[in-house]
Design a protein around this motif. Sequence first.
Motif, PDB file in Angstrom:
ATOM      1  N   PRO A   1      42.855  57.113  23.502  1.00 47.43           N
ATOM      2  CA  PRO A   1      41.823  57.304  22.485  1.00 47.43           C
ATOM      3  C   PRO A   1      40.376  57.893  22.943  1.00 47.43           C
ATOM      4  O   PRO A   1      39.718  58.465  22.471  1.00 47.43           O
ATOM      5  CB  PRO A   1      41.613  55.947  21.873  1.00 47.43           C
ATOM      6  CG  PRO A   1      42.206  55.122  22.931  1.00 47.43           C
ATOM      7  CD  PRO A   1      43.200  55.771  23.606  1.00 47.43           C
ATOM      8  N   SER A   2      40.135  57.458  24.372  1.00 48.84           N
ATOM      9  CA  SER A   2      39.023  57.854  25.091  1.00 48.84           C
ATOM     10  C   SER A   2      39.273  57.987  26.424  1.00 48.84           C
ATOM     11  O   SER A   2      40.169  57.188  27.017  1.00 48.84           O
ATOM     12  CB  SER A   2      37.744  57.067  24.663  1.00 48.84           C
ATOM     13  OG  SER A   2      37.845  55.757  25.120  1.00 48.84           O
ATOM     14  N   PRO A   3      38.449  58.455  27.263  1.00 46.29           N
ATOM     15  CA  PRO A   3      38.594  58.695  28.642  1.00 46.29           C
ATOM     16  C   PRO A   3      38.737  57.176  29.453  1.00 46.29           C
ATOM     17  O   PRO A   3      39.324  56.896  30.586  1.00 46.29           O
ATOM     18  CB  PRO A   3      37.711  59.342  29.151  1.00 46.29           C
ATOM     19  CG  PRO A   3      37.295  60.247  28.253  1.00 46.29           C
ATOM     20  CD  PRO A   3      37.166  59.501  26.860  1.00 46.29           C
TER      21      PRO A   3
ATOM     22  N   LYS B   1      39.819  54.256  28.174  1.00 42.61           N
ATOM     23  CA  LYS B   1      40.685  53.435  27.452  1.00 42.61           C
ATOM     24  C   LYS B   1      42.045  53.710  28.165  1.00 42.61           C
ATOM     25  O   LYS B   1      42.340  54.990  28.614  1.00 42.61           O
ATOM     26  CB  LYS B   1      40.811  53.714  26.057  1.00 42.61           C
ATOM     27  CG  LYS B   1      39.375  53.375  25.547  1.00 42.61           C
ATOM     28  CD  LYS B   1      39.132  52.053  25.060  1.00 42.61           C
ATOM     29  CE  LYS B   1      37.986  51.906  24.295  1.00 42.61           C
ATOM     30  NZ  LYS B   1      37.516  50.520  24.209  1.00 42.61           N
ATOM     31  N   PRO B   2      43.190  52.748  28.092  1.00 44.29           N
ATOM     32  CA  PRO B   2      44.367  53.008  28.438  1.00 44.29           C
ATOM     33  C   PRO B   2      45.253  54.186  27.739  1.00 44.29           C
ATOM     34  O   PRO B   2      44.953  54.317  26.494  1.00 44.29           O
ATOM     35  CB  PRO B   2      44.910  51.595  28.562  1.00 44.29           C
ATOM     36  CG  PRO B   2      44.188  51.015  27.855  1.00 44.29           C
ATOM     37  CD  PRO B   2      42.900  51.324  27.577  1.00 44.29           C
ATOM     38  N   ASN B   3      46.195  54.503  28.191  1.00 46.96           N
ATOM     39  CA  ASN B   3      47.261  55.512  27.452  1.00 46.96           C
ATOM     40  C   ASN B   3      47.797  54.698  26.009  1.00 46.96           C
ATOM     41  O   ASN B   3      48.022  53.525  26.296  1.00 46.96           O
ATOM     42  CB  ASN B   3      48.215  56.181  28.242  1.00 46.96           C
ATOM     43  CG  ASN B   3      47.620  56.915  29.293  1.00 46.96           C
ATOM     44  OD1 ASN B   3      46.416  57.529  29.019  1.00 46.96           O
ATOM     45  ND2 ASN B   3      48.557  57.325  30.185  1.00 46.96           N
ATOM     46  N   PHE B   4      47.969  55.449  25.107  1.00 48.56           N
ATOM     47  CA  PHE B   4      48.626  54.702  24.102  1.00 48.56           C
ATOM     48  C   PHE B   4      49.921  54.190  24.419  1.00 48.56           C
ATOM     49  O   PHE B   4      50.574  53.088  24.228  1.00 48.56           O
ATOM     50  CB  PHE B   4      48.849  55.750  22.830  1.00 48.56           C
ATOM     51  CG  PHE B   4      47.480  55.848  22.125  1.00 48.56           C
ATOM     52  CD1 PHE B   4      46.824  54.795  21.616  1.00 48.56           C
ATOM     53  CD2 PHE B   4      46.868  57.093  22.023  1.00 48.56           C
ATOM     54  CE1 PHE B   4      45.685  55.153  20.563  1.00 48.56           C
ATOM     55  CE2 PHE B   4      45.815  57.323  21.399  1.00 48.56           C
ATOM     56  CZ  PHE B   4      45.207  56.123  20.616  1.00 48.56           C
ATOM     57  N   ALA B   5      50.744  55.180  25.262  1.00 53.68           N
ATOM     58  CA  ALA B   5      52.336  55.011  25.442  1.00 53.68           C
ATOM     59  C   ALA B   5      52.488  55.424  26.833  1.00 53.68           C
ATOM     60  O   ALA B   5      52.089  56.593  27.145  1.00 53.68           O
ATOM     61  CB  ALA B   5      53.031  55.518  24.301  1.00 53.68           C
ATOM     62  N   GLU B   6      53.085  54.757  27.535  1.00 52.58           N
ATOM     63  CA  GLU B   6      53.777  54.958  28.877  1.00 52.58           C
ATOM     64  C   GLU B   6      55.082  55.164  28.894  1.00 52.58           C
ATOM     65  O   GLU B   6      55.698  54.553  28.211  1.00 52.58           O
ATOM     66  CB  GLU B   6      53.011  53.938  30.021  1.00 52.58           C
ATOM     67  CG  GLU B   6      51.696  53.895  30.318  1.00 52.58           C
ATOM     68  CD  GLU B   6      51.015  55.031  30.980  1.00 52.58           C
ATOM     69  OE1 GLU B   6      51.872  55.764  31.701  1.00 52.58           O
ATOM     70  OE2 GLU B   6      49.987  55.015  31.021  1.00 52.58           O
TER      71      GLU B   6
ATOM     72  N   VAL C   1      51.272  56.804  19.247  1.00 56.64           N
ATOM     73  CA  VAL C   1      51.641  57.085  20.811  1.00 56.64           C
ATOM     74  C   VAL C   1      50.752  58.228  21.194  1.00 56.64           C
ATOM     75  O   VAL C   1      50.749  58.313  22.624  1.00 56.64           O
ATOM     76  CB  VAL C   1      53.080  57.765  20.514  1.00 56.64           C
ATOM     77  CG1 VAL C   1      54.193  56.544  20.483  1.00 56.64           C
ATOM     78  CG2 VAL C   1      53.455  58.848  19.644  1.00 56.64           C
ATOM     79  N   CYS C   2      49.998  58.987  20.591  1.00 57.06           N
ATOM     80  CA  CYS C   2      49.008  59.837  20.949  1.00 57.06           C
ATOM     81  C   CYS C   2      48.149  60.349  19.942  1.00 57.06           C
ATOM     82  O   CYS C   2      48.105  59.955  18.831  1.00 57.06           O
ATOM     83  CB  CYS C   2      49.781  61.204  21.643  1.00 57.06           C
ATOM     84  SG  CYS C   2      50.625  61.962  20.508  1.00 57.06           S
ATOM     85  N   ILE C   3      47.175  61.082  20.387  1.00 59.42           N
ATOM     86  CA  ILE C   3      46.119  61.910  19.604  1.00 59.42           C
ATOM     87  C   ILE C   3      46.256  63.362  19.546  1.00 59.42           C
ATOM     88  O   ILE C   3      46.275  63.711  20.800  1.00 59.42           O
ATOM     89  CB  ILE C   3      44.824  61.444  19.709  1.00 59.42           C
ATOM     90  CG1 ILE C   3      44.339  59.783  19.303  1.00 59.42           C
ATOM     91  CG2 ILE C   3      43.715  62.128  18.905  1.00 59.42           C
ATOM     92  CD1 ILE C   3      42.997  59.331  19.550  1.00 59.42           C
TER      93      ILE C   3
ATOM     94  N   GLU D   1      45.777  60.710  14.716  1.00 60.67           N
ATOM     95  CA  GLU D   1      46.744  59.806  15.409  1.00 60.67           C
ATOM     96  C   GLU D   1      47.987  60.137  15.111  1.00 60.67           C
ATOM     97  O   GLU D   1      48.318  60.158  14.011  1.00 60.67           O
ATOM     98  CB  GLU D   1      46.362  58.373  14.987  1.00 60.67           C
ATOM     99  CG  GLU D   1      44.935  57.848  15.501  1.00 60.67           C
ATOM    100  CD  GLU D   1      44.918  56.347  15.280  1.00 60.67           C
ATOM    101  OE1 GLU D   1      45.587  55.745  14.507  1.00 60.67           O
ATOM    102  OE2 GLU D   1      43.583  55.998  15.904  1.00 60.67           O
ATOM    103  N   ILE D   2      49.001  60.353  16.115  1.00 61.51           N
ATOM    104  CA  ILE D   2      50.362  60.322  16.005  1.00 61.51           C
ATOM    105  C   ILE D   2      51.149  59.257  16.003  1.00 61.51           C
ATOM    106  O   ILE D   2      51.127  58.641  17.361  1.00 61.51           O
ATOM    107  CB  ILE D   2      50.957  61.594  16.971  1.00 61.51           C
ATOM    108  CG1 ILE D   2      49.920  63.038  16.677  1.00 61.51           C
ATOM    109  CG2 ILE D   2      52.329  62.029  16.659  1.00 61.51           C
ATOM    110  CD1 ILE D   2      49.795  63.448  15.471  1.00 61.51           C
ATOM    111  N   GLU D   3      51.853  58.770  14.827  1.00 64.70           N
ATOM    112  CA  GLU D   3      52.605  57.761  14.973  1.00 64.70           C
ATOM    113  C   GLU D   3      53.909  57.910  15.445  1.00 64.70           C
ATOM    114  O   GLU D   3      54.772  59.052  14.873  1.00 64.70           O
ATOM    115  CB  GLU D   3      52.654  57.026  13.498  1.00 64.70           C
ATOM    116  CG  GLU D   3      51.126  56.406  13.228  1.00 64.70           C
ATOM    117  CD  GLU D   3      50.760  55.996  12.010  1.00 64.70           C
ATOM    118  OE1 GLU D   3      51.682  56.079  11.071  1.00 64.70           O
ATOM    119  OE2 GLU D   3      49.725  55.353  11.638  1.00 64.70           O
TER     120      GLU D   3
END
Length: 160
Positions: A97-99, A101-106, A117-119, A128-130
Motif C-alpha cells: 500500500p505504501s513504500p 508498509k509490508p507487501n499484501f501477499a508473499e 493481493v495488490c494495488i 485494490e485488487i482482491e
Amino acid sequence: MDIKEIQSLIKFVAKSGASEVKLEMEDIKITIKTGSEAPETTIIQAPAPVAAAPQMVAAPAAQPATPAATPSPAETSDDSKYVTIKSPIIGTFYRRPSPDKPNFAEVGTEVKVGDTVCIIEAMKLFNEIESEVSGKIVKVLVDDSSPVEFDQPLFLVDPS
C-alpha cells in the motif's frame, strides 16, 4: 459524443498501442497522443468543415510489440493445477500500500476470497485488487512498480 464515449475511446487507444489517433466529426475534433506516462487528450469543440463521414486515423505504435514468451513444457504442466489471479485493468502494479508498509501477499501467504493481493494504479487512481479464489500464493508473476496490461497474470494460487 458524450464523456462515456470519449473515455472508452481513450481506453481503446491505450490498449491498441497506437501513438496517435485523430477523430474529426461535424462539431468535434479529438486527438489522443500516447507514448508518455499518461495519454494526452486534446478535445476541440468547434464547427469544422462538413465532412462526408467521421474519419479516424491511427498512427503506427511508437514501440513495436514484443512477442510473448512461450512457456516451456515443464512450466505449463506444473502451472496447470494453479489458479491465476489476473489484472482487471491496465496500470502500474504495486505489491504494497505504501513504500514503508509490508507487501499484501508473499509466496506462501494464505489468501481468502476478497483479500487484497495488490494495488494497480490507473490514471492516478489506486485500485485494490482482491483475490477471487482461496488458497496459497505459489508465485508472484509481476515485479513491483511495473506496468501491467488488461488480463495479464499477476499471481498463481494453489487452491488445494
